[in-house]
Design an enzyme around this catalytic site. Sequence first.
Site, PDB file in Angstrom:
ATOM      1  N   GLN A 144      -9.960 -51.730  -4.618  1.00 55.98           N
ATOM      2  CA  GLN A 144      -8.748 -52.116  -6.185  1.00 55.98           C
ATOM      3  C   GLN A 144      -7.753 -52.073  -6.228  1.00 55.98           C
ATOM      4  O   GLN A 144      -6.875 -52.285  -5.463  1.00 55.98           O
ATOM      5  CB  GLN A 144      -9.173 -50.707  -6.706  1.00 55.98           C
ATOM      6  CG  GLN A 144     -10.379 -50.221  -7.344  1.00 55.98           C
ATOM      7  CD  GLN A 144     -10.940 -50.317  -7.853  1.00 55.98           C
ATOM      8  OE1 GLN A 144     -10.162 -50.359  -9.365  1.00 55.98           O
ATOM      9  NE2 GLN A 144     -12.345 -51.391  -8.494  1.00 55.98           N
ATOM     10  N   TYR A 198     -14.006 -52.117 -11.800  1.00 55.67           N
ATOM     11  CA  TYR A 198     -13.914 -50.991 -11.210  1.00 55.67           C
ATOM     12  C   TYR A 198     -14.364 -50.567  -9.952  1.00 55.67           C
ATOM     13  O   TYR A 198     -15.448 -50.981  -9.183  1.00 55.67           O
ATOM     14  CB  TYR A 198     -14.097 -49.140 -11.949  1.00 55.67           C
ATOM     15  CG  TYR A 198     -12.297 -49.168 -12.871  1.00 55.67           C
ATOM     16  CD1 TYR A 198     -11.864 -50.148 -12.923  1.00 55.67           C
ATOM     17  CD2 TYR A 198     -12.634 -48.192 -13.832  1.00 55.67           C
ATOM     18  CE1 TYR A 198     -10.383 -49.879 -13.820  1.00 55.67           C
ATOM     19  CE2 TYR A 198     -11.513 -48.017 -14.357  1.00 55.67           C
ATOM     20  CZ  TYR A 198     -10.182 -48.717 -14.628  1.00 55.67           C
ATOM     21  OH  TYR A 198      -8.951 -48.451 -15.606  1.00 55.67           O
ATOM     22  N   SER A 199     -14.021 -49.727  -9.059  1.00 57.37           N
ATOM     23  CA  SER A 199     -14.762 -48.877  -7.626  1.00 57.37           C
ATOM     24  C   SER A 199     -16.817 -49.519  -7.246  1.00 57.37           C
ATOM     25  O   SER A 199     -16.965 -48.892  -8.476  1.00 57.37           O
ATOM     26  CB  SER A 199     -14.374 -47.700  -7.950  1.00 57.37           C
ATOM     27  OG  SER A 199     -13.122 -47.883  -7.086  1.00 57.37           O
ATOM     28  N   ARG A 258     -18.731 -43.634 -13.607  1.00 57.78           N
ATOM     29  CA  ARG A 258     -18.572 -44.602 -13.013  1.00 57.78           C
ATOM     30  C   ARG A 258     -18.567 -44.656 -11.329  1.00 57.78           C
ATOM     31  O   ARG A 258     -18.992 -44.064 -10.593  1.00 57.78           O
ATOM     32  CB  ARG A 258     -16.984 -44.843 -13.149  1.00 57.78           C
ATOM     33  CG  ARG A 258     -15.970 -43.705 -12.600  1.00 57.78           C
ATOM     34  CD  ARG A 258     -14.488 -43.847 -12.939  1.00 57.78           C
ATOM     35  NE  ARG A 258     -13.316 -43.209 -12.829  1.00 57.78           N
ATOM     36  CZ  ARG A 258     -12.886 -42.418 -13.969  1.00 57.78           C
ATOM     37  NH1 ARG A 258     -13.465 -42.976 -15.327  1.00 57.78           N
ATOM     38  NH2 ARG A 258     -12.334 -41.978 -14.113  1.00 57.78           N
ATOM     39  N   ASP A 259     -18.009 -45.539 -10.347  1.00 62.10           N
ATOM     40  CA  ASP A 259     -18.084 -45.626  -9.048  1.00 62.10           C
ATOM     41  C   ASP A 259     -19.520 -45.819  -8.676  1.00 62.10           C
ATOM     42  O   ASP A 259     -19.895 -44.597  -6.887  1.00 62.10           O
ATOM     43  CB  ASP A 259     -17.260 -44.448  -8.305  1.00 62.10           C
ATOM     44  CG  ASP A 259     -15.750 -44.712  -9.478  1.00 62.10           C
ATOM     45  OD1 ASP A 259     -15.542 -45.883  -9.646  1.00 62.10           O
ATOM     46  OD2 ASP A 259     -14.977 -43.263  -9.222  1.00 62.10           O
ATOM     47  N   ASN A 307      -5.656 -49.481  -4.649  1.00 63.53           N
ATOM     48  CA  ASN A 307      -6.464 -48.207  -4.669  1.00 63.53           C
ATOM     49  C   ASN A 307      -7.413 -48.160  -4.028  1.00 63.53           C
ATOM     50  O   ASN A 307      -7.875 -48.647  -2.654  1.00 63.53           O
ATOM     51  CB  ASN A 307      -5.927 -47.322  -6.029  1.00 63.53           C
ATOM     52  CG  ASN A 307      -6.974 -47.704  -7.313  1.00 63.53           C
ATOM     53  OD1 ASN A 307      -6.540 -49.370  -8.020  1.00 63.53           O
ATOM     54  ND2 ASN A 307      -8.178 -47.006  -7.620  1.00 63.53           N
ATOM     55  N   ASP A 308      -8.463 -47.048  -4.697  1.00 60.45           N
ATOM     56  CA  ASP A 308      -9.864 -48.053  -3.616  1.00 60.45           C
ATOM     57  C   ASP A 308     -10.630 -48.803  -2.759  1.00 60.45           C
ATOM     58  O   ASP A 308     -11.279 -49.824  -3.428  1.00 60.45           O
ATOM     59  CB  ASP A 308     -10.650 -47.127  -3.925  1.00 60.45           C
ATOM     60  CG  ASP A 308     -10.193 -46.001  -5.866  1.00 60.45           C
ATOM     61  OD1 ASP A 308      -9.040 -45.668  -5.785  1.00 60.45           O
ATOM     62  OD2 ASP A 308     -11.221 -46.090  -6.747  1.00 60.45           O
ATOM     63  N   GLU A 321     -14.761 -38.026  -8.760  1.00 63.87           N
ATOM     64  CA  GLU A 321     -14.284 -39.594  -8.831  1.00 63.87           C
ATOM     65  C   GLU A 321     -15.167 -39.979  -7.572  1.00 63.87           C
ATOM     66  O   GLU A 321     -15.210 -39.206  -6.604  1.00 63.87           O
ATOM     67  CB  GLU A 321     -13.393 -39.977  -9.043  1.00 63.87           C
ATOM     68  CG  GLU A 321     -12.798 -40.216 -10.324  1.00 63.87           C
ATOM     69  CD  GLU A 321     -11.144 -40.637 -10.331  1.00 63.87           C
ATOM     70  OE1 GLU A 321     -10.974 -41.606 -10.916  1.00 63.87           O
ATOM     71  OE2 GLU A 321     -10.545 -40.508  -9.415  1.00 63.87           O
TER      72      GLU A 321
HETATM   73  C1  FRU Z   1     -10.758 -43.396  -8.491  1.00 61.79           C
HETATM   74  C2  FRU Z   1     -10.503 -44.388  -9.033  1.00 61.79           C
HETATM   75  C3  FRU Z   1     -12.065 -44.700  -9.332  1.00 61.79           C
HETATM   76  C4  FRU Z   1     -12.341 -46.451 -10.418  1.00 61.79           C
HETATM   77  C5  FRU Z   1     -11.152 -47.113 -10.310  1.00 61.79           C
HETATM   78  C6  FRU Z   1     -10.530 -48.398 -11.062  1.00 61.79           C
HETATM   79  O1  FRU Z   1      -8.867 -43.934  -7.641  1.00 61.79           O
HETATM   80  O2  FRU Z   1     -10.085 -43.963 -10.568  1.00 61.79           O
HETATM   81  O3  FRU Z   1     -12.779 -44.260 -10.496  1.00 61.79           O
HETATM   82  O4  FRU Z   1     -12.641 -46.492 -10.747  1.00 61.79           O
HETATM   83  O5  FRU Z   1     -10.250 -45.628  -9.500  1.00 61.79           O
HETATM   84  O6  FRU Z   1      -9.572 -48.435 -10.238  1.00 61.79           O
END
Ligand code: FRU
Length: 487
Positions: free
Chosen positions: A61, A104-105, A165-166, A44-45, A220
């Site tokens: 991710q 996580y991100s 987060r992030d 993902n991200d 996010e």
């Molecule tokens: C966005 C998200 C972030 C998080 C990550 C987890 O896609 O939900 O907010 O850090 O993916 O994989």
Amino acid sequence: MRDVNKYRLLSDAEPNELEQLAIRVHASPWRQHYHIQPNTGLLNDPNGFAFYNGKYHLFYQWHPFGPIHGMKYWYHMTSADLVHWEDNGVGIEPGGRYDSHGAYSGSALSEDGKLYLFYTGNTRDKDWERHPYQCLAVLDGQGHITKQHLPFVDSPPPGYTAHFRDPKVWKSADSYYAVFGAQRIDQTGCVLLYKSEDKQNWTYIGELKTSLPDFGYMWECPDYFELDDKGVLLFCPQGLPAEPDRFENIHQSGYLLGEPMNPDKACFHHGKFEELDRGFDFYAPQTTFTPDGRRILIGWMGLPDMLYPTDQHGWAHCLTLARELTIQDSKLLQRPVKEVELLRKEKREAVHKIANSQIHLKDWNSSSYELVCVLRLDDASKAGIAFRTGDKEETLLYYDANTKHLLLDRTQTGEKLAQENGHIRRYPLDNKKMELRLFVDQSSVEVFINDGEAVMTARLFPSQDSNGISFFAEGGTASFDATQWLF
Ligand code: FRU
């Protein structure tokens, strides 16, 4: 949902489990040719995007064991040119006290010969309550990543939930600032600001005041940067209701353009929220600044909370091409980085004027190419490009002169996805002459409209032999001036 099996580490893999999965994944007909994708499991991200030690570093991710959002790693890629990427394997491994349920991100900052990686450690306690920790890891010149023992922020500030987060970190004057995605206890989304003098000790400045106090239930992956004397805030609001031709995907990704913010005052004066991409599959972009002074963005070509046809083959998702951002008339323009030209191989050119018909470009069949087409409608009511065409399949990109929209239509693309969110995206365009620049890969297209005015991104899941391209015009005449480069 509690599913302990989702939170296994790579070291918990059964003998041969990943090798077997990789065989299934690599047999998938939808493996990409020139986009970053996971070897197994789910991507993902994009994370930690930065230029460091002579190369671009980009993490993503990654959940290794299948197309689900379980234990997340940071997977590490590097590149000299933003288009050819080298696989550096796992970057940040989760599983510690402060990232027991995923790394996580987050983002990266290059300084003192090191790359500082700021990320969110996801944890769950015995009652399955979420506790986020904001963590730091450091990549050194030898390529080793060392996690710092203690988090730099160990809980959300009062008034906010565990959806915190992030971190996206930047340096301004001699201080460091970070924006975090957050949720207020009344279940609305926002961005929180922190400050540090040394990258280790961080203090809470406050919630960034915007004119969007009630705009989705969670924001996010925020990113803040300045470009041409403007402040730009990117973020991904979740839970906005769909509107006609706006917010049609399950979650949104967009930007606010405004006066450069004074982060110590935590206030941002800005214009309207604009979507970054007008297509189907785009989320969680991250930007970085290049040594030659460009602001570059890469996004996740996918969305959370959705199933994709590659799930059946044990993998999901890829990243977008890198895009260069510029500002013109208070609008963010996005163009593919100039380095994409390095992917160009064989070239074909054609000029056609057609009336009430369709012309098939016989020698142009391919599923991996760039196509630049200047399309002009004379008296045609509709005209455009059909690509990835086959027996019963086609993806359409065309202009409708009656409604003044450019449409990307995947009704007949092949395998369906996200049916509840519709099969057509429409971009309003009040000009019958336009430049369309398509990047087609095995299971995606990115369409750049009028040299950066808008982008439409979509995953496509046609049969392998649906490789045709044709031009069509209805209700009159249209002309096409096209160049294709095979990739
Ligand atoms: C966005 C998200 C972030 C998080 C990550 C987890 O896609 O939900 O907010 O850090 O993916 O994989």
